[in-house]
Write an enzyme that holds these catalytic residues in place. Structure first.
Site, short mmCIF file in Angstrom:
data_model
loop_
_atom_site.label_atom_id
_atom_site.label_comp_id
_atom_site.label_asym_id
_atom_site.label_seq_id
_atom_site.Cartn_x
_atom_site.Cartn_y
_atom_site.Cartn_z
CG ASP A 167 -5.24 -93.39 -7.53
OD1 ASP A 167 -4.35 -93.11 -8.38
OD2 ASP A 167 -6.43 -93.09 -7.69
CE LYS A 200 -12.07 -92.12 -12.76
NZ LYS A 200 -12.17 -93.28 -13.62
CG ASN A 240 -6.26 -104.20 -17.37
OD1 ASN A 240 -5.72 -103.82 -18.40
ND2 ASN A 240 -5.83 -103.87 -16.17
CE LYS A 293 -2.70 -125.53 -11.99
NZ LYS A 293 -2.61 -126.66 -12.91
O1 C5P Z 1 -9.58 -94.12 -10.96
P1 C5P Z 1 -9.19 -94.67 -12.27
O2 C5P Z 1 -8.50 -96.02 -12.18
O3 C5P Z 1 -10.24 -94.69 -13.31
O4 C5P Z 1 -8.13 -93.61 -12.79
C1 C5P Z 1 -7.40 -93.78 -13.95
C2 C5P Z 1 -6.15 -92.96 -13.87
O5 C5P Z 1 -5.46 -93.17 -12.64
C3 C5P Z 1 -5.16 -93.36 -14.93
O6 C5P Z 1 -4.40 -92.22 -15.24
C4 C5P Z 1 -4.33 -94.43 -14.23
O7 C5P Z 1 -3.06 -94.59 -14.82
C5 C5P Z 1 -4.26 -93.89 -12.82
N1 C5P Z 1 -4.22 -94.94 -11.78
C6 C5P Z 1 -3.08 -95.12 -11.04
N2 C5P Z 1 -3.06 -96.06 -10.04
C7 C5P Z 1 -4.14 -96.82 -9.78
C8 C5P Z 1 -5.32 -96.64 -10.52
C9 C5P Z 1 -5.33 -95.69 -11.53
O8 C5P Z 1 -2.08 -94.44 -11.28
N3 C5P Z 1 -4.09 -97.72 -8.80
#
Ligand code: C5P
Length: 397
Positions: A304, A335, A208, A287
């Site tokens: 997460d 969130k 991203n 590849k």
């Molecule tokens: O749920 P979302 O991705 O929008 O949440 C963003 C927050 O969660 C940010 O603080 C990001 O660093 C953390 N995050 C994480 N691991 C993930 C996705 C998000 O630590 N897989």
């Protein structure tokens, strides 16, 4: 502010239209209990008069290398200073500082100093983005100089962009913060930053547009507050913040592993990384060859990381970020609850990604706190002051 009463600031003013803000800045410093000794370059006196600065600071203004009867103004003035602040700092003066030139009173006393130097750049956006200026700024950062701002917005030349000097109020706040106790002294802080890269095959991947700038600015701000900082970073093109332990990772899974390894005895965890929500279930080692047939990739969710840390039996104080493209308040509130974290900083993704400045809204148990648009380091400092105060409150309850 009791502590600041005896602190002496040398305020260096260089030639630029933002010099008018130095008047208000001086007034605020005096109001906060600082002693202010103003030193102006010759160019600065074309924008604001020494008489104005003398009236506001209550001291004779230094403008001339040869005016001091002891003949040693540069040594004497810098010896008694607790900090030197250059506001506004023109591109020319920044170049001078970066090269260690000393051909007028102000540059000489900067070179002869024995105290922190803080620089608030102010210039046209092209001058700011010019490679030479950026090189000079990097040089100053590497030399341990603190850069305050700049902000973006309307410019005196009629253009719009990065290069505006921070407002006097912001500068006064930043200076006061330097003399405040190191709010995170001895605390271990982990920060995740940047994007992740999820391999599709040997040469392709999903990533991203996160630049890592916000996470790196937060690492810098945490270091300034005396924290022991571990920065777990996805791929970025940024210089490592001096003094931080940096763990470089590529994928979300690697980031998770690094967090698990580092998380013991952590006081604060700040998840700034834009971790990919999904990864490819079975990346190809080779590849993938092109064919005329449609290709389906199976994507599976990444763990997460922030939610995992926040739900440990004895979690550190957790701060999350939310980049939303709409309904900021609704999504951020939800969130924060879902991830079970005390503090969440939200921004509009379209305002933030890759840019040098941003606007944040903090959400905590007390409600919402808006941090107005500024460069990412200024925001990072304000965010960490807020987080450190909440952390302290939590640990003393
Ligand atoms: O749920 P979302 O991705 O929008 O949440 C963003 C927050 O969660 C940010 O603080 C990001 O660093 C953390 N995050 C994480 N691991 C993930 C996705 C998000 O630590 N897989």
């Amino acid at each position: 502010m009791e502590q600041a009463q005896t602190k002496r600031i040398v305020l260096g003013i260089t030639g630029g239209i933002a010099a008018y803000k130095a008047a208000e800045f001086t007034r605020l410093l005096i109001k906060q209990g600082f002693e202010v000794q103003v030193a102006m370059t010759e160019a600065a006196t074309h924008f604001i008069t020494p008489t104005t600065m003398q009236a506001l600071s209550g001291r004779a203004v230094l403008t001339d290398q040869w005016q001091d009867d002891k003949g040693m103004a540069h040594i004497h003035t810098s010896r008694v200073a607790d900090a030197i602040v250059i506001a506004p700092a023109s591109a020319d003066f920044i170049a001078k500082l970066a090269s260690g030139l000393a051909n007028d009173l102000l540059s000489t006393l900067c070179l002869a100093r024995d105290c922190p130097l803080l620089v608030a750049p102010a210039m046209n956006k092209q001058m700011w983005s010019n490679a030479a200026t950026q090189r000079n700024i990097q040089r100053l950062i590497a030399d341990g100089v603190t850069i305050l701002g700049p902000a973006s917005g309307a410019q005196a030349c009629g253009e719009e962009g990065m290069g505006r000097m921070l407002e006097a109020e912001q500068l006064a706040q930043d200076i006061a913060a330097i003399f405040q106790p190191k709010l995170l002294a001895g605390r271990k802080v982990i920060i995740t930053a940047g994007p992740t890269y999820e391999a599709i095959d040997a040469v392709r991947g999903i990533t991203n547009r996160s630049s890592g700038k916000m996470g790196y600015a937060i690492a810098q701000a945490a270091l300034e507050l005396g924290a022991q900082v571990t920065l777990i970073s996805g791929p970025t093109a940024l210089d490592k913040p001096q003094g931080a332990q940096v763990v470089n990772v590529t994928s979300g899974a690697e980031m998770f592993e690094a967090v698990k390894q580092q998380v013991a005895k952590t006081d604060m965890f700040i998840g700034v990384a834009a971790v990919a929500d999904y990864r490819v279930a079975q990346p190809s080692e080779q590849k993938i060859k092109r064919s005329d047939a449609a290709l389906t990739l199976e994507l599976i969710p990444n763990p997460d990381i922030l939610a995992w840390v926040a739900n440990l039996p004895q979690p550190p104080f957790c701060v999350g970020f939310a980049a939303e493209s709409e309904k900021l308040r609704e999504h951020a509130t939800e969130k924060r609850k879902k991830k079970n974290i005390p503090l969440l900083a939200a921004n509009l993704a379209q305002n933030a990604i890759g840019s040098d400045d941003n606007e944040l809204v903090l959400f905590d148990d007390a409600g919402e706190h808006v941090l107005p648009r500024a460069d990412k380091l200024t925001l990072a400092r304000a965010l960490l002051r807020h987080a450190a105060a909440l952390y302290k409150k939590g640990s003393t309850q």
